[in-house]
Every structure is written in C-alpha cells, then in structure tokens.
Write a protein that holds these residues in place. Sequence first.
Motif, short mmCIF file in Angstrom:
data_model
loop_
_atom_site.label_atom_id
_atom_site.label_comp_id
_atom_site.label_asym_id
_atom_site.label_seq_id
_atom_site.Cartn_x
_atom_site.Cartn_y
_atom_site.Cartn_z
N MET A 33 -20.63 -13.01 -1.32
CA MET A 33 -19.22 -13.36 -1.39
C MET A 33 -18.36 -12.35 -0.64
O MET A 33 -17.37 -12.72 -0.02
CB MET A 33 -18.77 -13.46 -2.85
N ASP A 34 -18.72 -11.07 -0.68
CA ASP A 34 -17.95 -10.04 0.00
C ASP A 34 -17.95 -10.22 1.51
O ASP A 34 -16.99 -9.88 2.18
CB ASP A 34 -18.47 -8.65 -0.35
N GLU A 36 -17.92 -13.00 3.01
CA GLU A 36 -17.13 -14.18 3.35
C GLU A 36 -15.65 -14.06 3.00
O GLU A 36 -14.86 -14.93 3.35
CB GLU A 36 -17.71 -15.40 2.62
N ARG A 37 -15.23 -13.00 2.32
CA ARG A 37 -13.84 -12.95 1.86
C ARG A 37 -13.07 -11.80 2.52
O ARG A 37 -13.63 -10.96 3.19
CB ARG A 37 -13.77 -12.81 0.34
N ASP A 38 -11.79 -11.78 2.26
CA ASP A 38 -10.90 -10.74 2.78
C ASP A 38 -11.18 -9.42 2.07
O ASP A 38 -11.38 -9.38 0.86
CB ASP A 38 -9.45 -11.18 2.54
N THR A 44 -14.00 -8.83 -7.52
CA THR A 44 -14.35 -10.23 -7.76
C THR A 44 -14.99 -10.37 -9.14
O THR A 44 -15.30 -9.39 -9.81
CB THR A 44 -15.33 -10.74 -6.70
#
Length: 76
Positions: A33-34, A36-38, A44
Amino acid sequence: MTYILVPIIIALVIMVVVSLVRGIVAFLKSTKMDLERDSGASATEMQLMQNKMMFARIKYQAAAVVVVAVLLAASR
C-alpha cells in the motif's frame, strides 16, 4: 504445579507465533500500500495493525518468560 504451567507456556508460545504472523502479514500489506499511496499522509490501517501486533507479541513473550521463571523457581 508443572502440569499447570507447561500448558500455559505452550498457549503463550502459540499466541506469540500468531501475533508474529499477523504482524508480518500486516507489514507485507502495508508495504504494498505504501508504494501506491502519497508519502505525506499519516499512518495507514495496516501500519497501526503492525504496531498493535508487535506490542501483543512483546506482551506474550514477557508473560512466557515470567511463567518459565515461575516454573524454574517451583522446580527447585
């Protein structure tokens, strides 16, 4: 006394392994997830789960050490 403490140690060891596996799974999910995200956002849900599982693992390990110490003291 030994018949009571040994199953407690086994149960605590199982709880340590379960919390370790859950923490590793949360780590792997948060890493994905890290990517893919800002990067400016706060922690999170998976990172919070990681921290929760790490604390649980430490707590269960400490309890297992205390039970082993009691078992050793009782066996003398």
